[in-house]
Structure formats: C-alpha cells, structure tokens
Design an enzyme around this catalytic site. Structure first.
Site, PDB file in Angstrom:
ATOM      1  N   ASP A   1       0.877  -1.165   0.000  1.00 28.08           N
ATOM      2  CA  ASP A   1       0.000   0.000   0.000  1.00 28.08           C
ATOM      3  C   ASP A   1       0.922   1.225   0.000  1.00 28.08           C
ATOM      4  OD1 ASP A   1      -2.379   1.676   0.597  1.00 28.08           O
ATOM      5  OD2 ASP A   1      -1.454   1.844   2.580  1.00 28.08           O
TER       6      ASP A   1
ATOM      7  N   LYS B   1      -8.653  -3.836  -3.815  1.00 27.41           N
ATOM      8  CA  LYS B   1      -7.275  -4.312  -3.982  1.00 27.41           C
ATOM      9  C   LYS B   1      -7.196  -5.809  -4.271  1.00 27.41           C
ATOM     10  CE  LYS B   1      -5.376  -0.609  -1.145  1.00 27.41           C
ATOM     11  NZ  LYS B   1      -4.548  -0.217   0.014  1.00 27.41           N
TER      12      LYS B   1
ATOM     13  N   ASP C   1      -0.116   5.064   1.130  1.00 32.86           N
ATOM     14  CA  ASP C   1      -0.316   6.061   2.183  1.00 32.86           C
ATOM     15  C   ASP C   1      -0.268   5.441   3.572  1.00 32.86           C
ATOM     16  OD1 ASP C   1      -0.743   8.246   0.314  1.00 32.86           O
ATOM     17  OD2 ASP C   1      -2.630   7.243  -0.165  1.00 32.86           O
TER      18      ASP C   1
ATOM     19  N   THR D   1      -2.732   1.165  -4.410  1.00 32.61           N
ATOM     20  CA  THR D   1      -3.285   2.205  -3.553  1.00 32.61           C
ATOM     21  C   THR D   1      -4.785   2.367  -3.755  1.00 32.61           C
ATOM     22  OG1 THR D   1      -3.184   4.586  -3.017  1.00 32.61           O
ATOM     23  CG2 THR D   1      -2.707   3.964  -5.289  1.00 32.61           C
ATOM     24  N   GLY D   2      -5.442   2.828  -2.719  1.00 29.84           N
ATOM     25  CA  GLY D   2      -6.868   3.118  -2.805  1.00 29.84           C
ATOM     26  C   GLY D   2      -7.152   4.493  -3.372  1.00 29.84           C
TER      27      GLY D   2
ATOM     28  N   ASP E   1      -1.085  -0.741   6.096  1.00 28.47           N
ATOM     29  CA  ASP E   1      -1.371  -0.224   7.439  1.00 28.47           C
ATOM     30  C   ASP E   1      -2.832  -0.382   7.830  1.00 28.47           C
ATOM     31  OD1 ASP E   1      -2.736   2.909   7.259  1.00 28.47           O
ATOM     32  OD2 ASP E   1      -1.942   2.005   5.442  1.00 28.47           O
TER      33      ASP E   1
END
Length: 237
Positions: free
Chosen positions: A69, A177, A71, A137-138, A192
């Site tokens: 990921d 994801k 962020d 990433t989202g 995270d």
C-alpha cells in the site's frame, strides 16, 4: 486549666496537620499517576516481527511478486491530504471525492510526503532478493501521475524490479485491492489498514501490517494485529 486546654488544642492541631500531610502523601495524584513494573512490562498479545525475521523466512524461496500500500505504509503522506482538506473541504472529508484533489495529490503533492524508514528496509530487502515490487493504492486514478517516479526515486528501486502504481480506487462495500493482488500473483502484501490485511487474507497470501503513525490525518488508528497477522516492530516511521 487554661494551660491544659491550650496544650490539648496544640496536640489536636498537630495531629490534624500530621493526618492531612499523610493523606496528601498517600493519595494518588491525577496529575502524576505514576506506574509500576507490571504496567511497564505489559505488552499487547501481537505477533511482532522484524524486517530481518521476514527476510529470514524467505530464505531459499525464489523471487516473487510483493505488494505495498502507499499512504501510511511506505509514505507519510498526511501533508498532502491535510492540504487537500484545507483547500477543498475544510469542514468535511468531501475532498476525497473531488477529482481536483486527486489530480494534485497524484501529480506533485507527494513531494511533501516523507518516505518511511521501515519501507526503505523492506524494499531494499526485496530488491536484493530480485522480487517484483508493486504498489497498490486506494487513491482515485487520474489521467497522469508522478507517484510511480516519486516512489522509484525515493526508494532507489531499479527499473527491473519496479512496476507502475496501481490505482485501485475506492468503491462502497468492495475491497478493490483484491483483484489486483490476484491478477499480479502477489505472495506478500504490506499495509497499514484493515482493508490491506483482509485483501491479503481473501487472496490466501501473507498480509503483513505496518503501523500507521500516530499523527496521521487518517483516523481512527487501526488495531494492528487484530486479525492475527504479523506486525512489524517500530514501523510507525
């Protein structure tokens, strides 16, 4: 008689003062509550691991695809998100739905992001192994992006190991994801958030938690280790 009365009064006063002093000493202070050895030794029952232990667990295994990921996992990117909120929606999180914010975030605002030390260690380790490195990433996808270059430059990832960032986006009631972890045949995914760990679990692969910094703008902080996953020590920075 008067002298006796005065003497008794003095004794009573002395007793009262002494009792008050003892009370002050023995009463716990809310300002300085103190601690004890049992509290200091208390640890959360979490499966802690180090980067060295992860590397050791991969000894003898051939190169593989691994994912990260972005962020709060490899970048402390709160400065850009903070600026986006102040610029586009100071009183709400609506900026996260604003394409103008994502254009800025994906095309330059990561220059204000701080690379995390734990990410440096992990990426260096996977590069040494010859692994293929993905970032999922989202964030919402934009027509252009400089995130891939920023990550490659910050973490010194050779072109042979680096893949363009995958912008999975965010959809209600869907872990976006999962399909990418499956499609790219990733064997490990670091993240995270709870969604990162559950995405890995849904794919039957190894999900490893990186701690989100306490001063991240992304609140509330997740409960690391809640799924029984491995959690990297000292990974908040």
């Amino acid at each position: 008689m008067k002298k006796i009365t005065l003497a008794l009064s003095a004794v009573c006063l002395l007793f009262t003062l002494n009792h008050s002093a003892n009370a002050l000493v023995s009463s716990p202070s809310t300002l300085n509550p103190g601690t004890n050895v049992a509290k200091l030794a208390e640890q959360a029952p979490v499966h802690w691991v180090s980067v060295a232990q992860i590397e050791n667990s991969l000894t003898g295994r051939p190169p593989m695809a691994v994912g990260f990921d972005i962020d709060d996992t490899v970048l402390f990117s709160s400065p850009g998100f903070w600026r986006g909120k102040k610029t586009y929606s100071p009183d709400s999180d609506d900026y996260l739905k604003n394409p103008a914010f994502w254009e800025k975030m994906n095309n330059g605002w990561d220059e204000f992001s701080i690379p995390k030390e734990v990410a440096r260690q992990l990426i260096d380790m996977h590069v040494r192994r010859g692994d293929s490195i993905y970032f999922v990433t989202g964030r919402s996808q934009t027509k252009t992006e400089t995130v891939s270059k920023t990550l490659a430059d910050n973490f010194h990832i050779p072109a042979a190991n680096m893949n363009p960032v995958i912008f999975a986006g965010d959809k209600p009631e869907q872990n976006t994801k999962v399909q990418w972890l499956q499609e790219k045949n990733m064997r490990i995914f670091y993240g995270d958030s709870d969604n990162d760990i559950t995405a890995a679990r849904d794919c039957g692969i190894r999900g490893i938690r990186i701690l989100r910094a306490a001063n991240s703008t992304y609140k509330p902080l997740p409960q690391a280790g809640a799924f029984g996953e491995e959690v990297i020590v000292n990974s908040e920075y």
